[in-house]
Design a protein around this motif. Structure first.
Motif, PDB file in Angstrom:
ATOM      1  N   ALA A 260       0.923  -1.213   0.075  1.00  0.00           N
ATOM      2  CA  ALA A 260      -0.046   0.153   0.177  1.00  0.00           C
ATOM      3  C   ALA A 260       0.778   1.315   0.032  1.00  0.00           C
ATOM      4  O   ALA A 260       0.786   2.174  -0.719  1.00  0.00           O
ATOM      5  CB  ALA A 260      -0.882   0.071   1.256  1.00  0.00           C
TER       6      ALA A 260
ATOM      7  N   SER B 187      -5.177   1.300  -2.804  1.00  0.00           N
ATOM      8  CA  SER B 187      -5.860   0.524  -1.905  1.00  0.00           C
ATOM      9  C   SER B 187      -6.248  -0.749  -3.131  1.00  0.00           C
ATOM     10  O   SER B 187      -6.125  -2.141  -2.593  1.00  0.00           O
ATOM     11  CB  SER B 187      -6.832   1.019  -1.274  1.00  0.00           C
ATOM     12  OG  SER B 187      -6.825   1.950  -0.640  1.00  0.00           O
TER      13      SER B 187
ATOM     14  N   THR C 217      -3.404  -2.849  -3.848  1.00  0.00           N
ATOM     15  CA  THR C 217      -3.071  -3.766  -2.922  1.00  0.00           C
ATOM     16  C   THR C 217      -4.261  -4.934  -2.484  1.00  0.00           C
ATOM     17  O   THR C 217      -3.517  -5.927  -1.806  1.00  0.00           O
ATOM     18  CB  THR C 217      -2.799  -2.965  -1.724  1.00  0.00           C
ATOM     19  OG1 THR C 217      -2.099  -1.763  -2.110  1.00  0.00           O
ATOM     20  CG2 THR C 217      -2.153  -3.474  -0.533  1.00  0.00           C
TER      21      THR C 217
ATOM     22  N   THR D 297      -4.022  -7.961   0.349  1.00  0.00           N
ATOM     23  CA  THR D 297      -4.933  -7.864   1.761  1.00  0.00           C
ATOM     24  C   THR D 297      -5.653  -8.952   1.795  1.00  0.00           C
ATOM     25  O   THR D 297      -5.816  -9.489   2.906  1.00  0.00           O
ATOM     26  CB  THR D 297      -5.875  -6.242   1.671  1.00  0.00           C
ATOM     27  OG1 THR D 297      -5.079  -5.326   1.168  1.00  0.00           O
ATOM     28  CG2 THR D 297      -6.175  -5.894   2.768  1.00  0.00           C
TER      29      THR D 297
ATOM     30  N   ALA E 247     -11.765  -1.333   0.179  1.00  0.00           N
ATOM     31  CA  ALA E 247     -10.917  -0.865  -0.515  1.00  0.00           C
ATOM     32  C   ALA E 247     -11.225   0.390  -1.402  1.00  0.00           C
ATOM     33  O   ALA E 247     -10.369   1.254  -1.657  1.00  0.00           O
ATOM     34  CB  ALA E 247     -10.231  -1.715  -1.810  1.00  0.00           C
TER      35      ALA E 247
ATOM     36  N   MET F 235     -12.140   4.534   3.775  1.00  0.00           N
ATOM     37  CA  MET F 235     -10.733   4.993   3.764  1.00  0.00           C
ATOM     38  C   MET F 235     -10.680   6.015   4.917  1.00  0.00           C
ATOM     39  O   MET F 235     -10.736   7.327   4.910  1.00  0.00           O
ATOM     40  CB  MET F 235     -10.685   5.810   2.175  1.00  0.00           C
ATOM     41  CG  MET F 235     -10.671   5.213   1.381  1.00  0.00           C
ATOM     42  SD  MET F 235     -10.181   5.928  -0.166  1.00  0.00           S
ATOM     43  CE  MET F 235     -10.262   4.733  -1.626  1.00  0.00           C
TER      44      MET F 235
ATOM     45  N   GLY G 231      -9.857   3.899  -4.974  1.00  0.00           N
ATOM     46  CA  GLY G 231      -8.658   3.362  -4.291  1.00  0.00           C
ATOM     47  C   GLY G 231      -7.396   3.605  -5.316  1.00  0.00           C
ATOM     48  O   GLY G 231      -6.659   2.605  -5.402  1.00  0.00           O
TER      49      GLY G 231
ATOM     50  N   THR H 148      -2.737   5.774   2.267  1.00  0.00           N
ATOM     51  CA  THR H 148      -3.347   4.396   1.771  1.00  0.00           C
ATOM     52  C   THR H 148      -2.852   3.419   2.601  1.00  0.00           C
ATOM     53  O   THR H 148      -3.836   2.424   2.804  1.00  0.00           O
ATOM     54  CB  THR H 148      -2.660   4.273   0.461  1.00  0.00           C
ATOM     55  OG1 THR H 148      -2.713   5.539  -0.382  1.00  0.00           O
ATOM     56  CG2 THR H 148      -3.106   3.173  -0.504  1.00  0.00           C
ATOM     57  N   THR H 149      -1.613   3.245   3.340  1.00  0.00           N
ATOM     58  CA  THR H 149      -1.250   2.398   4.131  1.00  0.00           C
ATOM     59  C   THR H 149      -2.306   2.212   5.174  1.00  0.00           C
ATOM     60  O   THR H 149      -2.926   1.252   5.851  1.00  0.00           O
ATOM     61  CB  THR H 149       0.034   2.580   4.725  1.00  0.00           C
ATOM     62  OG1 THR H 149       1.027   3.003   3.590  1.00  0.00           O
ATOM     63  CG2 THR H 149       0.562   1.549   5.520  1.00  0.00           C
TER      64      THR H 149
ATOM     65  N   ASN I 239      -5.663   3.397   5.194  1.00  0.00           N
ATOM     66  CA  ASN I 239      -6.652   2.889   4.626  1.00  0.00           C
ATOM     67  C   ASN I 239      -6.855   1.123   4.428  1.00  0.00           C
ATOM     68  O   ASN I 239      -7.943   0.681   4.925  1.00  0.00           O
ATOM     69  CB  ASN I 239      -6.980   3.265   2.964  1.00  0.00           C
ATOM     70  CG  ASN I 239      -7.182   4.830   3.078  1.00  0.00           C
ATOM     71  OD1 ASN I 239      -7.561   5.498   4.056  1.00  0.00           O
ATOM     72  ND2 ASN I 239      -6.906   5.257   2.043  1.00  0.00           N
ATOM     73  N   VAL I 240      -5.579   0.572   4.302  1.00  0.00           N
ATOM     74  CA  VAL I 240      -5.648  -0.639   4.100  1.00  0.00           C
ATOM     75  C   VAL I 240      -5.704  -1.270   5.483  1.00  0.00           C
ATOM     76  O   VAL I 240      -6.354  -2.232   5.442  1.00  0.00           O
ATOM     77  CB  VAL I 240      -4.488  -1.267   3.096  1.00  0.00           C
ATOM     78  CG1 VAL I 240      -4.104  -2.585   3.321  1.00  0.00           C
ATOM     79  CG2 VAL I 240      -4.614  -0.776   1.842  1.00  0.00           C
TER      80      VAL I 240
ATOM     81  N   ASP J 149      -8.961  -1.310   6.769  1.00  0.00           N
ATOM     82  CA  ASP J 149     -10.016  -2.467   6.083  1.00  0.00           C
ATOM     83  C   ASP J 149      -9.640  -3.729   6.589  1.00  0.00           C
ATOM     84  O   ASP J 149     -10.601  -4.705   6.921  1.00  0.00           O
ATOM     85  CB  ASP J 149      -9.772  -2.573   4.567  1.00  0.00           C
ATOM     86  CG  ASP J 149     -10.136  -1.297   3.756  1.00  0.00           C
ATOM     87  OD1 ASP J 149     -10.988  -0.485   4.293  1.00  0.00           O
ATOM     88  OD2 ASP J 149      -9.696  -1.306   2.625  1.00  0.00           O
TER      89      ASP J 149
END
Ligand code: ASP
Length: 412
Positions: free
Chosen positions: A262, A268, A271, A275, A298, A302, A345, A383-384, A386-387, A390
């Protein structure tokens, strides 16, 4: 993939990122010339995303078995998405009010008219209309994920209602799903080289803005990073502990490869294959929950992006010397949440959605130009998160009574 080879690859990815960062700075020519290796990695991930979403969502919905269960799972999932997004925006707002990164900063900027133009056309109605694909194949070809999810959910649900007649199609997608996950494992082996090349190329390209990152925009960068860290290291782990009864540290280490991906891809969606693989295989989350929460998450969950939008909007106001009232900050809270739901994403999608937030409180859109210089870095950080958000959501939804009542499915 064994735990040992997984750790080995994770180590390779971290080493790749560090070497890429230094290499890109000191040997920009070389790292620009090997950027194609990063493109290969990114393409391989994107190649997997569409079949993965379609197959895993159809199988996921079909294995839930009944529509009421799907309804409750959807309810928990959206509750999780909304709560965590709201919490992250609150952390962002508190930090930016406390640290005041924009006070006393000179107005600086790059031309962002094309970003503003892209974001200006977007309304909430467009997002809703866009959910229903007029052509599924076109949506797939363009990597338009939300309409694909919508179609797969509907299709999977209908298949279960067909009873025996639906079985062969479900089995087809089960096999497809298995094959795709094997492909993911293959692609992971290439990740260290991919990360090295991507980070090397981006640092080579953005060398000049590193100055900005450390000086003029240093306080702003720090505010975003601290707020993201509070959300990722305190808020989300507490929720994981309470609702999924899991330790954040081992959950985090198991997610390492996805988080590193990510960070390097700033996407996302790209990735997502990793994930899913790690949430199910390493963290042993019920695959019925994972295949529902992760693809949807994804694109619409977020936390990092929402937090970023709020901090960036207030930063811009501070630079212009505009005081925002509590009411206006509430409007920012709401629009930042909506903007993060609407953002795709993919890299910089959140920045494009900034237009929506700034417009809502009548801040000048050119303000996006101040923060653009270091978006390449902050995009990766958010983004990191966000992942990470999730993956924790999958564990929490996977631990609800819907799934605890029936034996877990780790069917790959
Ligand atoms: N790049 C982010 C993501 O893919 C979206 C954003 O720009 O905030 O999650």
């Amino acid at each position: 993939m064994t735990k040992r080879s997984g750790n080995f690859i994770l180590f390779g990815m971290i080493a790749g990122a560090v070497i890429g960062a230094f290499g890109g700075y000191y040997l920009p020519g070389f790292f620009t010339s090997i950027s194609f290796l990063g493109t290969i990695f990114l393409n391989a991930l994107k190649m997997i995303v569409v079949p993965l979403i379609v197959a895993s969502m159809i199988v996921g919905v079909a294995s839930l078995g009944d529509v009421r269960k799907l309804g409750r799972t959807a309810g928990y999932t959206f509750l999780y998405y909304l709560t965590t997004t709201a919490l992250s925006v609150i952390v962002g707002l508190v930090m930016v009010n406390l640290l005041q990164p924009g006070t006393g900063v000179e107005q600086l900027g790059s031309d962002v008219s094309d970003i503003v133009a892209k974001g200006e056309g977007k309304t909430l109605v467009d997002v809703i209309v866009g959910l229903i694909p007029s052509n599924v194949v076109k949506a797939a070809a363009e990597g338009d994920i939300l309409p694909l999810i919508f179609f797969s959910l509907l299709f999977g649900g209908i298949l279960t209602s067909l009873g025996k007649k639906g079985r062969p199609v479900i089995e087809f997608f089960e096999s497809l799903n298995l094959a795709i996950m094997k492909l993911v494992t293959l692609v992971i082996y290439f990740a260290p080289i991919g990360v090295l090349a991507i980070i090397g190329e981006i640092v080579a390209r953005e060398r000049d803005s590193v100055q900005d990152l450390l000086s003029r925009l240093g306080m702003y960068t720090l505010t975003v990073v601290i707020a993201l860290l509070i959300h990722a290291v305190i808020t989300l782990p507490i929720l994981l502990r309470i609702f999924a009864k899991r330790s954040a540290l081992s959950y985090f280490t198991n997610m390492g490869q996805a988080l590193a991906t990510a960070f390097s891809t700033a996407s996302s969606s790209a990735t997502l294959p990793l994930t899913m693989e790690l949430v199910e295989q390493r963290n042993k989350v019920d695959s019925r929950a994972a295949s529902f929460v992760l693809p949807l998450g994804a694109t619409i969950n977020m936390d990092g992006t929402a937090l970023y939008e709020a901090v960036a909007a207030l930063f811009i106001a501070q630079v212009y010397g505009i005081d925002l009232s509590l009411g206006q900050q509430i409007v920012i809270f709401l629009t930042a949440t909506l903007a993060s739901i609407g953002a795709a994403g993919i890299p910089h999608a959140g920045t494009v959605m900034m237009v929506l937030v700034l417009k809502a409180v009548e801040l000048p859109l050119e303000g996006i130009g101040f923060i653009w210089a270091i978006d390449w870095f902050l995009d990766r950080c958010r983004t990191t998160v966000n992942v990470w958000g999730d993956s924790i959501g999958a564990a929490i939804v996977g631990n609800t009574k819907e799934f605890r009542q029936t034996p877990p499915v780790h069917g790959r």
